[in-house]
Structures are given as structure tokens and as C-alpha cells.
Enzyme design. Sequence first.
Site, PDB file in Angstrom:
ATOM      1  NE  ARG A  92     -28.054 -17.391 -22.858  1.00  0.00           N
ATOM      2  CZ  ARG A  92     -28.941 -16.526 -22.388  1.00  0.00           C
ATOM      3  NH1 ARG A  92     -29.269 -15.444 -23.066  1.00  0.00           N
ATOM      4  NH2 ARG A  92     -29.533 -16.750 -21.234  1.00  0.00           N
ATOM      5  CB  THR A 364     -34.910 -10.089 -25.545  1.00  0.00           C
ATOM      6  OG1 THR A 364     -34.327 -10.426 -24.281  1.00  0.00           O
ATOM      7  CG2 THR A 364     -34.424 -11.033 -26.590  1.00  0.00           C
ATOM      8  CB  THR A 382     -31.092 -10.551 -25.208  1.00  0.00           C
ATOM      9  OG1 THR A 382     -31.563  -9.785 -24.105  1.00  0.00           O
ATOM     10  CG2 THR A 382     -30.328 -11.748 -24.680  1.00  0.00           C
ATOM     11  CG  ASN A 384     -30.537 -10.771 -18.629  1.00  0.00           C
ATOM     12  OD1 ASN A 384     -31.633 -11.242 -18.942  1.00  0.00           O
ATOM     13  ND2 ASN A 384     -30.076 -10.816 -17.410  1.00  0.00           N
ATOM     14  CB  SER A 436     -37.034 -17.625 -22.075  1.00  0.00           C
ATOM     15  OG  SER A 436     -36.948 -18.010 -20.736  1.00  0.00           O
ATOM     16  N   GLY A 457     -38.631 -11.964 -21.815  1.00  0.00           N
ATOM     17  CA  GLY A 457     -38.197 -12.751 -20.660  1.00  0.00           C
ATOM     18  C   GLY A 457     -38.887 -14.097 -20.633  1.00  0.00           C
TER      19      GLY A 457
HETATM   20  N1  GLY Z   1     -31.900 -12.990 -21.053  1.00  0.00           N
HETATM   21  C1  GLY Z   1     -33.184 -13.491 -21.315  1.00  0.00           C
HETATM   22  C2  GLY Z   1     -33.166 -14.820 -21.954  1.00  0.00           C
HETATM   23  O1  GLY Z   1     -32.170 -15.194 -22.568  1.00  0.00           O
HETATM   24  O2  GLY Z   1     -34.124 -15.550 -21.840  1.00  0.00           O
END
Ligand code: GLY
Length: 553
Positions: A92, A364, A382, A384, A436, A457
Site C-alpha cells: 500500500r 481498482t 489501485t 485510488n 477496502s 471502493g
Molecule cells: N482506494 C480504494 C481503497 O483502497 O479502498
Amino acid sequence: MQMGWKVFIIFLIVSSCAKDNHSNNAVVVTRHHLATDVGANILREGGNAVDSAVAVAFALAVVNPSAGNLGGGGFMLYYDAKKNKTFALDYRERAPQAATEKMFLDKDGEVIKNLSLNSYLAAGVPGTVKGMFKIHDLFGSKSMNDLISPAIKIAKKGFELSAFQAENFNKYEKKFSNGSDSESIFINAERDFEEGDVFIQTDLGETLDLIKKQGQEVFYNGIIAEKIVADFSNNGGLITIEDLKDYRVFLKDPICGDYKEYEVCSMPSPSSGGVAIIQMLNIIENFDLSEYSHNSIEYIKLLAKVMSFAYADRSKYLGDQNFFNSPIEKLTSKNYANIISKKIKSGEKVSVEPGIYFYEGDQTTHFSVIDFDGNVVSNTYTLNTAYGSGIVAKGTGILMNNEMDDFSIKPGTPNFWGLVGSKANSIEPNKRPLSSMTPTIIMYDGAPIMTIGSPGGSKIITTVLQCILNVFIHDMNIKQAVCAPRIHHQWLPENTVYIEPNGISKDIIKNLQSRGHTIKTYGYMGVANGIIIEDDGLYGGTDCRDETSAIGY
Ligand code: GLY
């Protein structure tokens, strides 16, 4: 990316008789047919699931630029058959070291519109390149050369845009008009993009070539890093060479829970996905779902309630655990689930504190791979929102994420996703924003039997939940499970159930409304895909909602 309603309805109808993709050996499922080809070829040439996944990740950065990436981050769940163990890779993005809690607020403490979405400040330090090198170092078998080369070839020679992609580039023209290199890459100065246009990404091809020749160092402490940092410092961004050099990938244990006779393993912090999935399944286990047919009124009411509890807790208690001590054990305990189940059964009205609500994002992307030896990859990554910040770092071809918006940027004020936020997810230097994304592997008797994941999302978690229930409760095959109409509830707005067009019958809508629910017809929720392992082989299933493809052999 939105698809026309008519097309969507046809997809749903087709899905009811759609077959899953059967294979005796190995399966790759991704959002783009060229990436699926790349992953399948690597397997055919003797690569394992990790090799295939790494090649797919690089290929998607080229052919699926709205979500596939080098300038973003994500999570991978990997089951290693030899070790009989599942690993969770956390790549991340994280906040730059100069990030501050109030960096997106003006002097009066108000949120500066779009700053956390479409500016150089919006980007977190990207993790994808380091993530792919880490998992390859640990479990890959082929050379990184072999895994990056297909992506380089596609970037340099180009690929044909689908109607969907051409339309999407045109739709986002305003976002790409930002003075960065994205203007020359994603905007066609002469006319709109059209289906069949050959899309060449020369800079991205060169960048991938450098990564192939010089390794991850070139991205985090070499010429690519220097280009990113120069562009960011010239345009008010925060990412420095130190941020890139210090970026770390973490290999973690997944978070696992039992649902009936199955073990469900998913992504721990900084994702909320694993905790929420286990919490929801724990609650659902207290109800006899055989009494409820799929998307019946009782089933939808139950799911909506369960989702509401999980999302309320998500908002209050979850954030990057390296910075905030979330009560994970309690949230995922059977005891806590029993308490919630009793509340649901009693019909007691549950009051909730103001927290979060979301709008869906389709930005994503998820892919799944199982190889000949039974190794399993479930990966979601992703930028985002679609195309992230919309900013391409000068001279690199790399679209940069806008993951800083996944933080709670101001208490009490919703950000893009509707996050009202709590301290758990506030901005701090080097912290990772709450996600998420829910790459998941389900085990039976100590061995994997299913992998599943989705973009979407806030709807990622509820999408994955319903896919699991579709298979294990409603006896659907994987294709039917990922295509079946979904519903969604996310605590706030209160009593609001999101449905897909034609997803549930008018009678049920009326019934829910008569019980005080607001029904909101949404677009499509998530674009799930997964693989099921049966005695007679592997079955891959791609979502009917979008361009996805599975290859098995
Ligand atoms: N950017 C969306 C997520 O990571 O949930």
C-alpha cells in the site's frame, strides 16, 4: 467507468446462463484480455502463480491505466502449496514524511476542494514496483526480465483501445488537462479517441525497460526516482528521494476466520476488508440462511443490517495498525458477532453515531491466478480513483495515485468517498491510508478451494461477501456468483440500501420501502473475479459487468 444500462441489463441476463471457465491445470483471471494472455503465457512457459501475477501486474499498468499501475499500491494474498501457508503482501502507498494531519485544509480549517484528489499533494509514496519485486524474490521462479518484457512490448508497440477504454479516455479529458505529461498521453489533440485506436506509451515502455535492466532500485533511488521527485518538487508535491528510498513492503500473516466448515483468509490492516468480511460472516453464521433464497426480502434485510454494523465499526475503529491500535480481536470474535446477531434478531432499533458513507469507485482492479502446483494468488491494486491523481510524473509515463484521499482529511467532513473519519485514519507521516481492498482465499480442510476479489471502493467488501455466500450458501458456480445482482449497505446514509438496476424485483423494492428503507439504484457494484478449485479441476469466473477475461488450460 460506467457502462450503458441496456448493456448492463443484457450482461446480467446473459450471466444467468453463463458458464465458468474450466481447466485441469491452471487459471488466470484479470480485467484485460492482454494481461490475461501475458499471465497465461508465463504459466505455459513454466512459471508459477507468482511469476504469472507479477507479469500481469506490470501488463495491467500498460493496458488498464485507470487502475493497473506502477504509481500506486495494493495487496496480495499468496497461498504457497509447498509450505501450505498463506502470506499477505502489503504494498500500500504511504504518506510522505512531510505529510501533516491538516495538509488539505485552508487557514480556516476548511477542506480545499480537490487538493487531496487532483494535485501533486494527492499522491502517496507508491508501493507496486517494490511489492512485485518482493514477492518475486521470495516465491518467483522465472527471471524478472521475462516477467516485465511482455509489458514493455505492449507499451512500445501499442494495443488497440476497446470502445470502453476510448470512451473513458475522452470522458476524463478534463482530469488529464493538468499541465503534466498526461495531456500528451491521454488526450488526443486532433479528435476523440475511438475504438481500435492503437495506444502507444513510449515513456512508460522506457521506464519499464529501465526497471527490467536496473531493478527496483532505479524506481526508488535511481533515475526514475529522480524524475518523479523533480516533477513533484517543481509542482508543490511532497514526495522526496528519502520517501522513495525508505518505502517498505511488508509480508504479513493474513487475517483468517472460520465460517461454517471453511477458513476465510483475507487482507489485514491497513485494509479494512479482512476484518469486515470476517465480522460479517461471523454474524451471518448465527442465521440459518437456508431459509432465505437469494435476494429475497428476508435475505436482503439481513445482509443490509449486517453490513451496516460492520461499516459503522470500520469507520470508528480501523486505520493503519502501525499507528492506531484497532480492537481487531474483538471485532472479529464470535462473541461480538453473537451480541450483534441478538440485536438484529430482537429487531431492536440500533442507533449509530455519525461516521462515514461512501460513493463507489470502479477504479481498482483485481486478478486471480492458480498454477499447476496449486499455488494461489489473489491480488487487488489501485491508483485510488480512476487514473489516480491524473498526473503523469514528467518523462516517466507513470500515472501517480491519489491515495492520500483515502485518509480522513478532516474530522466531520466527508472526503471523496464520503469519509467523515476518525483519528484511526487521520494523516500522519509514513502512515498508510485505510483501504477496502479485500483479496481473499477460502480454505477447506487445510487447502484452498476458492479465491475472490473485486474493485468497487466501499462496495468491494460487500461484493466479496456476497460472492462467498453465493457459492457456499446459494450453490452458484463461480461465474454465476460473481455476476449475480448485488446489494449494498454502508451504515450511512442510514437505512439506505443500494441496488443494481433490475437487480431485485419491484415487489421487494416496495416491501423494503414500506419498512422505511430508502432504495437507491446504483450503477454496477464492483467487478469481481475468482477461481474455484473442485475435484475435477479449476473453474475461473469473470464478472459480466465489465471487460474481464479468464484463461485456463
Ligand atoms: N482506494 C480504494 C481503497 O483502497 O479502498
